[in-house]
Scaffold this motif. Sequence first.
Motif, PDB file in Angstrom:
ATOM      1  N   ARG A   1       0.823  -1.207   0.000  1.00  0.00           N
ATOM      2  CA  ARG A   1       0.000   0.000   0.000  1.00  0.00           C
ATOM      3  C   ARG A   1       0.860   1.261   0.000  1.00  0.00           C
ATOM      4  N   TYR A   2       1.998   1.193   0.638  1.00  0.00           N
ATOM      5  CA  TYR A   2       2.955   2.309   0.604  1.00  0.00           C
ATOM      6  C   TYR A   2       3.403   2.570  -0.837  1.00  0.00           C
ATOM      7  N   SER A   3       3.763   1.497  -1.559  1.00  0.00           N
ATOM      8  CA  SER A   3       4.196   1.644  -2.950  1.00  0.00           C
ATOM      9  C   SER A   3       3.050   2.112  -3.833  1.00  0.00           C
ATOM     10  N   LEU A   4       1.866   1.548  -3.622  1.00  0.00           N
ATOM     11  CA  LEU A   4       0.706   1.936  -4.419  1.00  0.00           C
ATOM     12  C   LEU A   4       0.359   3.402  -4.191  1.00  0.00           C
ATOM     13  N   THR A   5       0.382   3.839  -2.941  1.00  0.00           N
ATOM     14  CA  THR A   5       0.097   5.238  -2.632  1.00  0.00           C
ATOM     15  C   THR A   5       1.053   6.157  -3.365  1.00  0.00           C
ATOM     16  N   GLY A   6       2.336   5.820  -3.342  1.00  0.00           N
ATOM     17  CA  GLY A   6       3.320   6.638  -4.030  1.00  0.00           C
ATOM     18  C   GLY A   6       3.105   6.669  -5.529  1.00  0.00           C
ATOM     19  N   ALA A   7       2.791   5.519  -6.124  1.00  0.00           N
ATOM     20  CA  ALA A   7       2.613   5.453  -7.576  1.00  0.00           C
ATOM     21  C   ALA A   7       1.411   6.271  -8.031  1.00  0.00           C
TER      22      ALA A   7
END
Length: 401
Positions: free
Chosen positions: A142-148
Amino acid sequence: MIPPAGAAPEARLLLIGRGLRAFVDGYVAVLLPAYLLALGFGTGEVGLLSTATLLGSALATLAVGAWGHRFHHRSLLLGAALLMTATGLAFASLSAFWPLLVVAFVGTLNPSAGDVSVFLPLEHARLAEAAQGHVRTALFARYSLTGALAAAFGALAAAVPDGLATLGVDRLAALRAMFVLYGAAGFVVWLLYARLPRPSSSQVHRSPPAPLGPSRGLVIKLAALFSVDAFAGGLIVHSLLALWLFERFELSLSAAGAFFFWAGLCTALSQLAAPWVARRIGLLNTMVFTHIPASLALIGAAFAPRLEIALGLLLLRAALSQMDVPTRSAYVMAVVTPPERAAAASYTAVPRSLASALSPSLGGALFAAGWLAAPLVVCGMLKILYDLALLKAFRRVKPAH
């Protein structure tokens, strides 16, 4: 973004902070060269300032790994947020080259598509403490998805200055205002991270941050392998992939924009699937066995006879190639001891940043020589070699933390 069930409450603050940073990074990466050109600098000076931002961020991240154990993550995050605020305000107010170069080097600007800032290892260390096991992998996803997703919307916001210019607002003033907004976002991040729990005396005595020790050998191996992966990826960054589509198939600019939007969406959604896959086949296997098909798809696209086949293979690659991002972060946090997490995140991030900065010039040179397929093929082959080497080196290393 809502953290997964089982994560500590502070995870929500970290996800919101990541989203804010990614949003402003998304438009700064696009506006930075336009702003510098508007100030009267040439392309060489623009390149030098961009290099200074990457080099400064890499050295700051390395410093966190070497000496960050002397301070708690919360204090360092608050300091980084204040530095982000100062960076935005300084860039908005300065016009001379050398002061801007100094600010670029010591500040937090990010001219690349990914996160290369000093925030990354610190947030990773906090995320690792906020969840355990499969919940940790889901949290990193979710951290990576939020950033993307936030970076994608931030890139759209890069059109704001030109939009304001059509309404009569001075374009340079509008560009400066976007850097003021960047600084304001840094202050909001500071307010968020000021709400992170302070370390209790029991936490400090139980697992204070520490430099690399028992995990040093593992981290060095991981950093070396990750550098190979990053160097390979740099051969075909988005700008070079777009150039390949233009040269190979004469794709229009609007069609290329639509393709990269859908490719970005596939990438973002795949990171949500990564925890589900990791629960079934493990973190390391997820990293390797999703990466290899993605690399084969890239090599296939290099020789595709028609545009539709090439785009289909590239979309397949986009749906698989980034599933290793959250699992890689979770794996690193799981194989090192808790006190070493910030240092491990730094020492694995810095070589990736430096390696990925070296290869785009090589990819561009291969294109200029007329070898259009070469960057795609070399990238795919190097990534496959990386995956096989990673599997061989770490197949018997079981995450213990």
